[in-house]
Design an enzyme around this catalytic site. Sequence first.
Site, short mmCIF file in Angstrom:
data_model
loop_
_atom_site.label_atom_id
_atom_site.label_comp_id
_atom_site.label_asym_id
_atom_site.label_seq_id
_atom_site.Cartn_x
_atom_site.Cartn_y
_atom_site.Cartn_z
N GLU A 126 0.89 -1.16 0.00
CA GLU A 126 0.00 0.00 0.00
C GLU A 126 0.93 1.20 0.00
OE1 GLU A 126 -1.29 2.86 0.41
OE2 GLU A 126 -2.81 2.78 1.99
N GLU A 172 4.33 8.65 -4.06
CA GLU A 172 5.15 8.17 -2.94
C GLU A 172 6.21 7.16 -3.39
OE1 GLU A 172 2.58 6.86 0.24
OE2 GLU A 172 1.75 8.87 0.51
#
Length: 684
Positions: free
Chosen positions: A144, A153
């Site tokens: 995740e 990210e």
Amino acid sequence: MKTFCGRANPTTGAMEWLEEDENYDYHQEIARSRYADMLHDKDRNVKYYQGIRAAVSRVKERGEKAIVLDIGTGTGLLSMMAASAGADFCYAVEVFKPMANAAVKIVEKNGFRDKIKVINKHSTEVTVGPDGDMQCRANILVTELFDTELIGEGALPTYEHAHKYLVQEGCEAVPHRATVYVQLVESKRMWSWNKLFPVHVEAEDGEKIIVSPSEMEDCPGVPSVCDIQLNQMPSSDFTILSDVVTMFSVDFSKPVRSASTSYRVQLEPVKSGKAQIVLSWWDIDMDPSGMINCTMAPYWVKSTSAFQWRDHWMQCVYFLPNEEPVLQGEKVYLTACRDEYSVWYKLQKARGKEENKAAVRVESPVCRCQAHLLWNRPRFGQLNDQNRTHQYIKSLTKVLQTDSVCLCISDGSLLPVLAHCLGAKQVQYFLMLLFFLKFFKANNLEDKIKIIEARPELLTSSHLEDKKISVLVGEPFFTTSLLPWHNLYFWYARTAVTSHLTSSATVLPQSASLHMMIVEFQDLWRIRSPCGTCEGFDVQTMDDMIKNSLNFRESKEAEPHPLWEYPCKSLSDPQEVLTFDFRKTVPEYSLSAEGSVNLLRKGRSHGAVLWMEYHLAADISVNTGLMQISNEKGNCEWNPHCKQAVYFFSSVIESETLSDLPSAVTYAINFNTKTGEIAMDFKL
């Protein structure tokens, strides 16, 4: 060991580096993290659990052992899901040390110590082999690593590395794939976050129009995504120009390439208009068949029955380099370019079959005008707010004389231009940015407005050509301000230039006031609310860790949030708690207020919202917070260009079930004039 942290100093208007306890950074990271929000995201958690169960079953059906690699494990939740689904062993990788320590405790508390190994490293440093962090490569990859933009990210380089070094070929992946969707829209509201619109000023000698320099008109802006809660954007604020189309997708079960690339789709506008904005979101399929799907689609795309509020994944607003007129039915090409961490878009007219696809690569946009580096999106919106500008024009008209010597103290402000248009004899402006020279030039003002390249406390009479200031103006707005009261730097600057003011000088705004109201949030409370158990796993350790970090400072702090994105209802009337008189200098002593607020509506008192109001001149003010309470239910409308301060009550963090609702909230608020900070305390 000490750590240095940047903090805005409201008394100097500057960012200062303060020495903090070595744990401060950790505590800030944890206290302001979105871990609680993720654990409360029921839809995400259920879908991950279903996807993990299915992946473990597929591996077991092949007669293999299920070895899981969970990158960015956080609390260890996904690894515990895998272990309870029958995985033989899980390697849970977490780079953030306090989080990895918490994961070890949580895994142990839930009885998975023998099944899960927490590795406190970046996944690119994990080793495989008899003496390595992992005994062998994994055959199930669970991650995740996504943000609102999907790749912001570093998901792509992480996957690329994992496929090369940490997982088997043909492994199962949860999620299995991600798909990015786009829709072309026209929106004056959103476009006003990216370009400066002309300003019309009615002066005694006729209408004047303030325009932005051509560099700004043609500037592509910056590639950073604007991520917002699109579900709070009313459909009346944008016009849909195309259907939703798939822009690109990534299959996580196969080797992933992170190298820069571009994707192109053909769109057929469903309506004629000005293409200005690309709205975008993604969904993830947890399984190869696409039966287990988790989507970020906004309200007009999916039925609200499936709606799940979340703040860790929202939707994206991308600004096209220029607005492009499109005609209904006349095809256009939309190109998405991406590097490892960001995405940007370009629109082109379809020009027959010989279109050269290779020529479509677009360089990452670079701001050439400086404005996009100086102003953030809400600031653009604020400068384009005609009602707000009109309040300043109205009050300047009242106070300016033909012989006024005017000094403006605000960052990147249009006030000096307004003051000149409205007849001030001489306008001076503190600032050091090339952009404003271009701006003054575009409006033929380069010799009319004098720029002072000095800080207010270093102002000398030679800067002012031995004249005294008769009108001191500010919005006030400063780029270093995080909380509403940080713009009180104007008061400190006004105090610093006192000796240069005439005895009858006008200060605009003449004063400011701090206001407060008790509210119940529809959803925002979740980011600070403990979870207890998540999908049957005990994550209390995480709750304690967040609570401990929030209490790390002796006094709790308010935090900034743009409340137009986060619906709430008022439980009390708004109340003025402190006033600041700019006609006088900053006092030596602190300003404080104590009292109580009656709760008029039933509801959970999640916290207090605080904002500033600036009183420009008699009966003319500018409000940075509550615009109105729109109905009997207490639904609030907030200024969309400012962040308001939210102070969450500890009952949210402790999640008490209040059997008897409090009838009043007492407060104590103290403005420390030495530091420019406000300390507050509330009791239900």
